[in-house]
Design a protein around this motif. Structure first.
Motif, PDB file in Angstrom:
ATOM      1  N   LYS A  61       0.853  -1.101   0.126  1.00  0.00           N
ATOM      2  CA  LYS A  61       0.031  -0.033  -0.082  1.00  0.00           C
ATOM      3  C   LYS A  61       0.687   1.181   0.049  1.00  0.00           C
ATOM      4  O   LYS A  61       0.647   2.364   0.747  1.00  0.00           O
ATOM      5  CB  LYS A  61      -1.148   0.085   1.118  1.00  0.00           C
ATOM      6  N   LEU A  81      -9.277  12.824  -9.134  1.00  0.00           N
ATOM      7  CA  LEU A  81      -8.593  12.935  -7.663  1.00  0.00           C
ATOM      8  C   LEU A  81      -9.235  14.181  -7.058  1.00  0.00           C
ATOM      9  O   LEU A  81      -9.490  14.357  -5.996  1.00  0.00           O
ATOM     10  CB  LEU A  81      -7.332  13.163  -7.777  1.00  0.00           C
ATOM     11  N   GLY A  84     -12.731  14.261  -5.898  1.00  0.00           N
ATOM     12  CA  GLY A  84     -13.002  13.520  -4.429  1.00  0.00           C
ATOM     13  C   GLY A  84     -13.129  14.531  -3.415  1.00  0.00           C
ATOM     14  O   GLY A  84     -12.654  15.621  -3.094  1.00  0.00           O
ATOM     15  N   ASN A  87     -10.439  13.821   1.239  1.00  0.00           N
ATOM     16  CA  ASN A  87      -9.298  12.962   1.423  1.00  0.00           C
ATOM     17  C   ASN A  87      -7.980  13.610   1.360  1.00  0.00           C
ATOM     18  O   ASN A  87      -7.078  13.237   1.480  1.00  0.00           O
ATOM     19  CB  ASN A  87      -9.532  11.900   0.145  1.00  0.00           C
ATOM     20  N   ILE A  90      -3.406  16.589  -2.546  1.00  0.00           N
ATOM     21  CA  ILE A  90      -2.525  15.860  -2.898  1.00  0.00           C
ATOM     22  C   ILE A  90      -1.564  17.175  -3.526  1.00  0.00           C
ATOM     23  O   ILE A  90      -1.789  17.629  -4.551  1.00  0.00           O
ATOM     24  CB  ILE A  90      -2.673  14.846  -4.124  1.00  0.00           C
ATOM     25  N   LYS A 122      -0.230   9.156  -0.775  1.00  0.00           N
ATOM     26  CA  LYS A 122      -1.784   9.606  -0.816  1.00  0.00           C
ATOM     27  C   LYS A 122      -2.444   9.125  -1.934  1.00  0.00           C
ATOM     28  O   LYS A 122      -3.734   8.938  -1.967  1.00  0.00           O
ATOM     29  CB  LYS A 122      -1.854  11.215  -0.505  1.00  0.00           C
ATOM     30  N   LEU A 123      -2.017   9.614  -3.076  1.00  0.00           N
ATOM     31  CA  LEU A 123      -2.724   9.429  -4.238  1.00  0.00           C
ATOM     32  C   LEU A 123      -3.015   7.762  -4.348  1.00  0.00           C
ATOM     33  O   LEU A 123      -3.948   7.425  -4.681  1.00  0.00           O
ATOM     34  CB  LEU A 123      -1.842   9.707  -5.376  1.00  0.00           C
ATOM     35  N   TRP A 124      -1.729   7.112  -4.103  1.00  0.00           N
ATOM     36  CA  TRP A 124      -1.672   5.599  -4.310  1.00  0.00           C
ATOM     37  C   TRP A 124      -3.013   5.132  -3.499  1.00  0.00           C
ATOM     38  O   TRP A 124      -3.684   4.231  -3.978  1.00  0.00           O
ATOM     39  CB  TRP A 124      -0.626   4.842  -4.042  1.00  0.00           C
ATOM     40  N   LEU A 125      -2.976   5.280  -2.317  1.00  0.00           N
ATOM     41  CA  LEU A 125      -4.200   4.856  -1.175  1.00  0.00           C
ATOM     42  C   LEU A 125      -5.556   5.284  -1.490  1.00  0.00           C
ATOM     43  O   LEU A 125      -6.424   4.602  -1.546  1.00  0.00           O
ATOM     44  CB  LEU A 125      -3.711   5.403   0.135  1.00  0.00           C
ATOM     45  N   ARG A 126      -5.679   6.515  -2.313  1.00  0.00           N
ATOM     46  CA  ARG A 126      -6.984   6.776  -2.800  1.00  0.00           C
ATOM     47  C   ARG A 126      -7.252   5.869  -3.960  1.00  0.00           C
ATOM     48  O   ARG A 126      -8.403   5.554  -4.278  1.00  0.00           O
ATOM     49  CB  ARG A 126      -6.971   8.197  -3.313  1.00  0.00           C
ATOM     50  N   LEU A 127      -6.261   5.404  -4.785  1.00  0.00           N
ATOM     51  CA  LEU A 127      -6.880   4.487  -5.769  1.00  0.00           C
ATOM     52  C   LEU A 127      -7.015   3.058  -5.461  1.00  0.00           C
ATOM     53  O   LEU A 127      -8.038   2.456  -5.715  1.00  0.00           O
ATOM     54  CB  LEU A 127      -5.684   4.521  -6.727  1.00  0.00           C
ATOM     55  N   ARG A 129      -7.539   1.696  -2.327  1.00  0.00           N
ATOM     56  CA  ARG A 129      -8.698   1.462  -1.060  1.00  0.00           C
ATOM     57  C   ARG A 129      -9.623   0.546  -1.606  1.00  0.00           C
ATOM     58  O   ARG A 129     -10.108   0.779  -2.654  1.00  0.00           O
ATOM     59  CB  ARG A 129      -8.710   2.652  -0.321  1.00  0.00           C
TER      60      ARG A 129
END
Length: 188
Positions: A61, A81, A84, A87, A90, A122-127, A129
């Motif tokens: 993650k 993003l 959203g 969140n 970014i 941050k970006l990765w976790l939004r994708l 999750r």
């Protein structure tokens, strides 16, 4: 202090000196060449290592396994993003993509250059999750044409399509150092 770089046909960026070299390689003023992109195949060992590192990024993650100094967040992903809520923002450097439309006009769409691992994660976790199933596949010809129209007609593998639920993302990895170059949401 960021240096302003103006690319006359495709993209206008404010970037730090460390990004100039990679962007000069990636950016091309020849929008019409997108249909005639050239995919340069990588050795199987390169694709296998990149795939393993990308899978590790999913299991950890974190983009740490494939994060270099920066990567480009494409305009469709950045739009999704930005839409959203709740969140957190970014941070990154603004990148404006000038995309040629069928009638020949240019549409400007914002993207970002992500320059540190905290913002990348941050970006990765939004994708990722809420997605336990990750599918990696090769891009189709249409997906490669779309990518070539954003940056350059010459594309070096490894490049993947990642499917998370109903969403599909294009991820381009640098074959020389296994770091992510570009991440974009596909409109499929």
């Amino acid at each position: 202090m960021p240096l302003p770089i103006v690319h006359p046909y495709k993209i206008r960026l404010n970037i730090t000196p460390g990004l100039i070299a990679i962007l000069l390689v990636l950016l091309s003023p020849h929008l019409s060449k997108a249909q005639n992109y050239k995919l340069i195949k990588a050795k199987d060992s390169v694709n296998q290592k990149a795939s393993a590192l990308l899978r590790q990024a999913f299991s950890d993650k974190s983009l740490s396994p494939v994060f270099g100094k920066s990567f480009i967040c494409g305009p469709s992903l950045w739009s999704a993003l930005s839409a959203g809520k709740g969140n957190g923002a970014i941070a990154g450097t603004d990148a404006n993509f000038h995309i040629q439309q069928p009638d020949g006009s240019l549409q400007t769409r914002p993207g970002k250059i992500i320059q540190n691992i905290t913002e990348a994660d941050k970006l990765w976790l939004r994708l990722i999750r809420q997605h336990s199933v990750v599918l990696l596949s090769a891009p189709t010809k249409a997906e490669l044409v779309m990518y070539a129209s954003l940056l350059a007609p010459e594309i070096h593998e490894p490049i993947y399509i990642v499917t998370l639920g109903r969403n599909r993302y294009l991820i381009h990895i640098d074959f020389r150092n296994y770091s992510i170059l570009f991440l974009e949401k596909l409109n499929h």
